[in-house]
Design a protein around this motif. Structure first.
Motif, short mmCIF file in Angstrom:
data_model
loop_
_atom_site.label_atom_id
_atom_site.label_comp_id
_atom_site.label_asym_id
_atom_site.label_seq_id
_atom_site.Cartn_x
_atom_site.Cartn_y
_atom_site.Cartn_z
N ILE A 158 72.59 64.87 -24.89
CA ILE A 158 71.74 66.11 -25.27
C ILE A 158 71.44 66.68 -24.03
O ILE A 158 71.90 67.98 -24.04
N ILE A 159 70.88 66.13 -23.02
CA ILE A 159 70.67 66.94 -21.72
C ILE A 159 72.13 67.41 -21.36
O ILE A 159 72.00 68.59 -20.70
N ILE A 160 72.98 66.62 -21.13
CA ILE A 160 74.23 67.12 -20.59
C ILE A 160 75.21 68.03 -21.75
O ILE A 160 76.13 68.73 -21.00
N GLY A 161 74.82 68.08 -22.70
CA GLY A 161 75.35 68.72 -23.82
C GLY A 161 76.88 68.35 -24.16
O GLY A 161 77.66 69.15 -24.25
N TYR A 162 76.94 67.09 -24.38
CA TYR A 162 78.16 66.35 -24.79
C TYR A 162 77.84 66.11 -26.22
O TYR A 162 77.06 65.33 -26.83
N VAL A 183 61.41 67.01 -33.43
CA VAL A 183 62.07 67.19 -34.15
C VAL A 183 62.40 68.56 -34.46
O VAL A 183 63.45 68.98 -34.50
N GLY A 184 61.36 69.51 -34.50
CA GLY A 184 61.51 70.98 -34.50
C GLY A 184 62.47 71.45 -33.33
O GLY A 184 63.23 72.28 -33.62
N GLY A 185 62.15 70.89 -32.20
CA GLY A 185 62.91 71.25 -30.89
C GLY A 185 64.43 70.99 -31.28
O GLY A 185 65.42 71.66 -30.82
N LEU A 186 64.52 69.75 -31.95
CA LEU A 186 65.86 69.27 -32.00
C LEU A 186 66.91 70.20 -33.09
O LEU A 186 68.01 70.36 -32.90
N LEU A 187 66.06 70.52 -33.99
CA LEU A 187 66.72 71.37 -35.01
C LEU A 187 67.00 72.63 -34.30
O LEU A 187 68.09 73.29 -34.73
N ASN A 188 66.30 73.28 -33.36
CA ASN A 188 66.59 74.30 -32.86
C ASN A 188 68.13 74.29 -31.74
O ASN A 188 68.71 75.01 -31.90
N VAL A 189 68.21 72.75 -31.24
CA VAL A 189 69.20 72.54 -30.46
C VAL A 189 70.41 72.67 -31.53
O VAL A 189 71.53 73.06 -31.40
N ILE A 190 70.26 72.02 -32.60
CA ILE A 190 71.34 71.97 -33.87
C ILE A 190 71.66 73.55 -34.13
O ILE A 190 72.91 73.60 -34.36
N LEU A 250 70.96 76.38 -32.51
CA LEU A 250 71.58 77.06 -31.63
C LEU A 250 73.16 76.67 -30.68
O LEU A 250 73.62 77.25 -30.20
N GLY A 251 73.14 75.20 -30.87
CA GLY A 251 73.94 74.83 -30.05
C GLY A 251 73.65 74.50 -28.63
O GLY A 251 72.46 74.87 -28.25
N PRO A 252 74.47 74.22 -27.70
CA PRO A 252 73.92 73.87 -26.63
C PRO A 252 73.85 74.82 -25.21
O PRO A 252 73.37 74.79 -24.41
N GLY A 253 74.63 76.06 -25.73
CA GLY A 253 74.49 77.09 -24.65
C GLY A 253 75.69 76.90 -23.87
O GLY A 253 76.36 75.91 -23.86
N THR A 254 75.85 77.64 -22.76
CA THR A 254 76.81 77.85 -21.69
C THR A 254 76.80 76.51 -20.86
O THR A 254 77.42 76.08 -20.10
N LYS A 255 75.37 76.12 -20.50
CA LYS A 255 75.20 75.20 -19.54
C LYS A 255 75.31 73.78 -20.38
O LYS A 255 74.39 73.00 -20.24
N TYR A 291 75.77 72.17 -41.04
CA TYR A 291 75.09 73.17 -40.44
C TYR A 291 75.59 74.63 -40.99
O TYR A 291 74.71 75.51 -41.01
N ARG A 292 76.86 74.59 -41.17
CA ARG A 292 77.46 75.88 -41.75
C ARG A 292 76.70 76.42 -43.05
O ARG A 292 76.21 77.46 -43.31
N LYS A 293 76.45 75.42 -43.77
CA LYS A 293 75.81 75.61 -45.02
C LYS A 293 74.28 75.91 -45.05
O LYS A 293 73.81 76.65 -45.67
N ASN A 294 73.62 75.58 -43.99
CA ASN A 294 72.35 75.54 -43.63
C ASN A 294 71.61 76.34 -42.53
O ASN A 294 70.69 76.38 -41.99
N LYS A 295 72.84 77.09 -41.93
CA LYS A 295 72.61 77.93 -40.69
C LYS A 295 71.54 78.85 -40.68
O LYS A 295 70.60 79.00 -39.80
N ASN A 296 71.17 79.52 -42.16
CA ASN A 296 70.12 80.63 -41.95
C ASN A 296 68.80 79.82 -42.27
O ASN A 296 67.85 80.34 -42.11
N ILE A 297 68.71 78.62 -42.59
CA ILE A 297 67.36 78.16 -42.99
C ILE A 297 66.92 77.15 -41.95
O ILE A 297 65.61 76.89 -41.64
N LEU A 298 67.64 76.57 -41.14
CA LEU A 298 67.41 75.60 -40.01
C LEU A 298 66.41 76.24 -39.15
O LEU A 298 65.37 75.60 -38.77
N PRO A 299 66.68 77.23 -38.51
CA PRO A 299 65.73 78.01 -37.55
C PRO A 299 64.30 78.07 -38.20
O PRO A 299 63.33 78.07 -37.39
#
Length: 274
Positions: free
Chosen positions: A202-206, A251-258, A260-265, A26-34
């Motif tokens: 993914i739903i519970i953010g674990y 899959v595009g949505g899942l890449l956004n999860v990757i 962005l991360g899960p957020g505070t919720k 993720y760190r290496k590809n954080k700029n291209i993933l979005p």
């Protein structure tokens, strides 16, 4: 008993190793993933809009027959549907008015069901999954004032943008879970168990990023398997292609999860304070 006691630490170490490797990726590809996520996310809307255009005559006659409304009205409905897919997809790809574009895509999901008179109990999980992917895209765009100018103006007076982003991430994760398909064959049951388990995480953010990565790979594998296995059956190819692009969007949505991360919720966020 000794074997059982040893199994749990070994599993923990294995999962920890996977997380370390995935975090490094993720760190290496954080700029291209979005950017990849955006392309994949709008894929189903681009494919559907272009396909309707190439089948314009057939589509307008079908809608005219469904609603008994005449070819002029049916043509207008199709033009609106195509406009609400291709134009927002272009805006998203170029990062312009993403807030308006996402609302237009969500509107199109329901508008298309209306004009084609599709029963509301058919394909609903797929539509929810598409909406979830769009919500995650909007959450990602909230980090860029130029991409969501209307939301940023509203944030000055009416909207807590950070709180909205966190709720969009949660809602997007929940809706994405509807991408899990049910079935009765042994392969479909295995796919359901694995997909449902990952979707719950993914739903519970674990362990969200790791779970999203595994589910993205899982869906991609079965996506290509389904299309290749049904390639010779011409009568269902259009359905298979639609499903293929729908899963690409998920899959595009899942890449956004990757990205962005899960957020505070999420549990992952709360773990920082435990």
């Amino acid at each position: 008993m000794t074997a059982d006691k040893n199994a749990s630490p070994q599993l923990t170490v294995f999962i920890g190793s996977l997380e370390e490797k995935s975090d490094e990726f993720y760190r290496k590809n954080k700029n291209i993933l979005p950017h990849i996520a955006r392309v994949l996310l709008v894929a189903t809307f681009l494919e559907d809009g272009l396909r309707i255009l190439t089948q314009f005559e057939m589509q307008r006659r079908y809608i005219a027959g469904v609603w008994a409304c005449g070819l002029f009205v049916s043509s207008a409905l199709i033009v609106i549907s195509v406009f609400c897919q291709l134009v927002p997809a272009g805006l998203i790809l170029f990062r312009r008015y993403v807030d308006v574009a996402c609302l237009a895509l969500i509107f199109e999901v329901f508008f298309q069901r209306f004009i084609y008179n599709i029963a509301w109990d058919e394909m609903i999980p797929n539509e929810f999954a598409r909406i979830g992917a769009v919500l995650l895209l909007l959450a990602e765009a909230c980090n860029d004032a130029n991409a969501v100018p209307i939301l940023y103006k509203a944030a000055d007076h009416y909207v807590d943008l950070q709180n909205l982003t966190n709720w969009l991430q949660l809602a997007g994760r929940v809706f994405l879970a509807f991408s899990v398909e049910f079935g009765i064959t042994p392969l479909q049951i295995i796919k359901l168990i694995v997909g449902f388990s990952l979707a719950i995480l993914i739903i519970i953010g674990y362990k969200t990023k790791l779970s999203a990565t595994v589910l993205a790979c899982w869906l991609t594998l079965f996506n290509f398997y389904k299309v290749i296995s049904g390639w010779m059956h011409n009568e269902i190819m259009e359905i298979l292609i639609y499903g293929f692009f729908l899963n690409i969007t998920v899959v595009g949505g899942l890449l956004n999860v990757i990205a962005l991360g899960p957020g505070t919720k999420s549990i992952d966020s709360k773990k920082k304070y435990w």
